[in-house]
Enzyme design. Structure first.
Site, PDB file in Angstrom:
ATOM      1  NE  ARG A 176      -9.308  -8.097   8.973  1.00  0.00           N
ATOM      2  CZ  ARG A 176      -9.663  -7.628  10.178  1.00  0.00           C
ATOM      3  NH1 ARG A 176      -9.934  -6.337  10.366  1.00  0.00           N
ATOM      4  NH2 ARG A 176      -9.721  -8.413  11.227  1.00  0.00           N
ATOM      5  CB  SER A 226      -8.141 -14.871   7.863  1.00  0.00           C
ATOM      6  OG  SER A 226      -8.047 -15.057   9.248  1.00  0.00           O
ATOM      7  CD  GLU A 295      -8.572 -10.740   6.122  1.00  0.00           C
ATOM      8  OE1 GLU A 295      -9.572 -11.316   6.588  1.00  0.00           O
ATOM      9  OE2 GLU A 295      -7.623 -10.366   6.827  1.00  0.00           O
TER      10      GLU A 295
HETATM   11  C1  LIG Z   1       0.397 -15.554  10.100  1.00  0.00           C
HETATM   12  C2  LIG Z   1      -0.456 -14.348   9.736  1.00  0.00           C
HETATM   13  C3  LIG Z   1      -1.395 -13.872  10.629  1.00  0.00           C
HETATM   14  C4  LIG Z   1      -2.191 -12.768  10.306  1.00  0.00           C
HETATM   15  N1  LIG Z   1      -3.095 -12.324  11.220  1.00  0.00           N
HETATM   16  C5  LIG Z   1      -3.853 -11.248  10.934  1.00  0.00           C
HETATM   17  C6  LIG Z   1      -4.788 -10.744  11.894  1.00  0.00           C
HETATM   18  O1  LIG Z   1      -4.930 -11.250  13.011  1.00  0.00           O
HETATM   19  N2  LIG Z   1      -5.538  -9.658  11.543  1.00  0.00           N
HETATM   20  C7  LIG Z   1      -5.413  -9.056  10.320  1.00  0.00           C
HETATM   21  O2  LIG Z   1      -6.101  -8.064  10.066  1.00  0.00           O
HETATM   22  N3  LIG Z   1      -4.533  -9.515   9.406  1.00  0.00           N
HETATM   23  C8  LIG Z   1      -3.755 -10.584   9.673  1.00  0.00           C
HETATM   24  N4  LIG Z   1      -2.863 -11.042   8.734  1.00  0.00           N
HETATM   25  C9  LIG Z   1      -2.825 -10.417   7.409  1.00  0.00           C
HETATM   26  C10 LIG Z   1      -1.839  -9.238   7.246  1.00  0.00           C
HETATM   27  O3  LIG Z   1      -0.779  -9.327   8.182  1.00  0.00           O
HETATM   28  C11 LIG Z   1      -2.558  -7.898   7.370  1.00  0.00           C
HETATM   29  O4  LIG Z   1      -3.543  -7.747   6.365  1.00  0.00           O
HETATM   30  C12 LIG Z   1      -1.587  -6.710   7.275  1.00  0.00           C
HETATM   31  O5  LIG Z   1      -2.274  -5.518   7.569  1.00  0.00           O
HETATM   32  C13 LIG Z   1      -0.950  -6.570   5.884  1.00  0.00           C
HETATM   33  O6  LIG Z   1       0.137  -5.664   5.974  1.00  0.00           O
HETATM   34  P1  LIG Z   1       1.378  -5.740   4.967  1.00  0.00           P
HETATM   35  O7  LIG Z   1       2.299  -4.644   5.299  1.00  0.00           O
HETATM   36  O8  LIG Z   1       1.949  -7.099   4.962  1.00  0.00           O
HETATM   37  O9  LIG Z   1       0.653  -5.426   3.601  1.00  0.00           O
HETATM   38  P2  LIG Z   1       0.863  -6.123   2.182  1.00  0.00           P
HETATM   39  O10 LIG Z   1       0.417  -7.533   2.258  1.00  0.00           O
HETATM   40  O11 LIG Z   1       2.215  -5.865   1.684  1.00  0.00           O
HETATM   41  O12 LIG Z   1      -0.186  -5.301   1.324  1.00  0.00           O
HETATM   42  C14 LIG Z   1      -1.583  -5.356   1.617  1.00  0.00           C
HETATM   43  C15 LIG Z   1      -2.293  -4.272   0.822  1.00  0.00           C
HETATM   44  O13 LIG Z   1      -1.876  -2.995   1.311  1.00  0.00           O
HETATM   45  C16 LIG Z   1      -1.274  -2.208   0.280  1.00  0.00           C
HETATM   46  N5  LIG Z   1      -0.183  -1.452   0.921  1.00  0.00           N
HETATM   47  C17 LIG Z   1       0.797  -1.929   1.732  1.00  0.00           C
HETATM   48  N6  LIG Z   1       1.552  -0.927   2.202  1.00  0.00           N
HETATM   49  C18 LIG Z   1       1.040   0.220   1.675  1.00  0.00           C
HETATM   50  C19 LIG Z   1       1.374   1.605   1.792  1.00  0.00           C
HETATM   51  N7  LIG Z   1       2.386   2.046   2.537  1.00  0.00           N
HETATM   52  N8  LIG Z   1       0.626   2.512   1.097  1.00  0.00           N
HETATM   53  C20 LIG Z   1      -0.397   2.109   0.314  1.00  0.00           C
HETATM   54  N9  LIG Z   1      -0.770   0.814   0.169  1.00  0.00           N
HETATM   55  C21 LIG Z   1      -0.055  -0.113   0.850  1.00  0.00           C
HETATM   56  C22 LIG Z   1      -0.838  -3.198  -0.789  1.00  0.00           C
HETATM   57  O14 LIG Z   1      -0.859  -2.595  -2.053  1.00  0.00           O
HETATM   58  C23 LIG Z   1      -1.918  -4.269  -0.665  1.00  0.00           C
HETATM   59  O15 LIG Z   1      -3.071  -3.890  -1.373  1.00  0.00           O
HETATM   60  C24 LIG Z   1      -2.053 -12.132   9.040  1.00  0.00           C
HETATM   61  C25 LIG Z   1      -1.082 -12.614   8.143  1.00  0.00           C
HETATM   62  C26 LIG Z   1      -0.288 -13.707   8.466  1.00  0.00           C
HETATM   63  C27 LIG Z   1       0.749 -14.181   7.500  1.00  0.00           C
END
Ligand SMILES: Cc1cc2nc3c(=O)[nH]c(=O)nc-3n(C[C@H](O)[C@H](O)[C@H](O)COP(=O)(O)OP(=O)(O)OC[C@H]3O[C@@H](n4cnc5c(N)ncnc54)[C@H](O)[C@@H]3O)c2cc1C
Length: 303
Positions: A176, A226, A295
């Protein structure tokens, strides 16, 4: 800088409809919690470098987000500017075994494109509701796969405004994590290299994983997936359940009864969610001596 002055500066780079003021972050996070961002900006790819330069010159704090699916934003909101790398950067294209996706593309759409083109290896990511950018930051993974297995190259913007193309080996992917947050890079694009496969098999793998997710995870409620990282040698959900905390709630936030590793939000505030998180951390530490690390990333001002 004065609001009017910063508005004028931003208008040199962005259109009016790309600039939102005092925008509630609960609209942009899957937790559906969080107070207002002073500025909420929606740049297109070509506008990013000048926008970041302008924000730095004007000493405006910068927070980059993707789909907001791994964030808990405080009820006090976020000072300065939130830059969403999302809806205006979602192009996905395929060339042979390679898929290039802009950082705002949702993982599910990349996996669908892979499936349409008979490319296998990324099915594990279909149900992760994050953007490609967020997935590069988090090395998102599920069901035994993670981004590091399928990523070939990542294009980033450095804090100095240079564009770099990093090979997967330069990304320092770990559990992660990756090098992106540490270096303050903004992810612009990623290239995935997959393996030719049978469309029907890819589809049925995706369907099987989707069913597993629906049966095991509380995806019917707002959450950020998570809540805690997996502590070495344990499972966070099991430790929490063994502490008798299934269903434990503060205000509208609750430890999911379906999967104790998820804190869900049933209409509460970020403060409620944080109270549940803190209580769980304290109880698990007392009972098992294990420190649960979130996380989910905590962002902004908690009241
Ligand atoms: C129902 C549900 C199920 C999930 N299941 C999983 C799973 O199975 N496995 C898993 O790993 N995660 C899971 N997640 C968590 C999440 O979806 C992941 O961590 C995902 O990678 C986050 O992406 P995001 O675009 O939403 O990032 P955000 O939540 O918007 O941001 C996360 C981090 O990334 C940074 N960031 C985002 N975009 C950029 C960019 N373009 N450049 C630089 N920094 C950036 C942000 O500053 C922040 O620090 C789940 C979430 C939910 C709600």
């Amino acid at each position: 800088m004065q609001v009017e002055k910063l508005w004028d500066e931003l208008r040199k780079v962005l259109d009016e409809n790309q600039i939102l003021r005092n925008e509630p972050m609960k609209r942009h996070t899957t937790f559906q919690a969080g107070g207002p961002a002073d500025w909420y900006l929606l740049p297109r790819a070509g506008q990013l470098a000048p926008l970041l330069a302008l924000l730095r010159e004007t000493n405006t704090e910068i927070t980059v987000i993707g789909n907001g699916s791994n964030l808990l934003v405080g009820d006090g909101g976020i000072r300065g500017a939130v830059i969403e790398i999302g809806k205006s950067m979602q192009e996905v294209s395929v060339s042979g075994r390679a898929i290039r996706a802009q950082a705002g593309a949702i993982l599910g759409s990349v996996v669908s494109k892979a499936c349409q083109n008979g490319l296998t290896g990324m099915e594990f990511a279909a149900g992760i509701p994050g953007s490609v950018g967020g997935a590069m930051v988090m090395n998102a993974g599920a069901y035994g796969g993670e981004m590091k297995d399928v990523v070939a190259k990542v294009k980033v913007l450095t804090p100095r405004g240079d564009i770099l193309e990093l090979g997967a080996d330069e990304m320092e992917f770990g559990y992660r994590r990756s090098i992106v947050a540490e270096k303050g890079y903004v992810v612009l694009e990623a290239e995935f290299v997959l393996t030719p496969g049978e469309k029907e098999e890819i589809k049925s793998k995706m369907e099987e994983l989707r069913k597993q997710r629906i049966s095991k995870q509380p995806i019917e409620y707002p959450s950020a997936g998570s809540t805690f990282k997996r502590p070495e040698g344990y499972f966070a959900g099991k430790l929490i359940m063994d502490c008798g905390l299934s269903g434990f709630s503060v205000g509208g936030a609750q430890v999911s009864e379906k999967h104790c590793g998820f804190v869900i939000n049933r209409g509460g505030t970020a403060a409620d969610v944080l109270s549940v998180i803190s209580h769980v951390q304290q109880k698990v530490k007392e009972r098992f001596g294990v420190e649960l690390e979130t996380e989910v990333k905590l962002v902004g001002e908690f009241l």
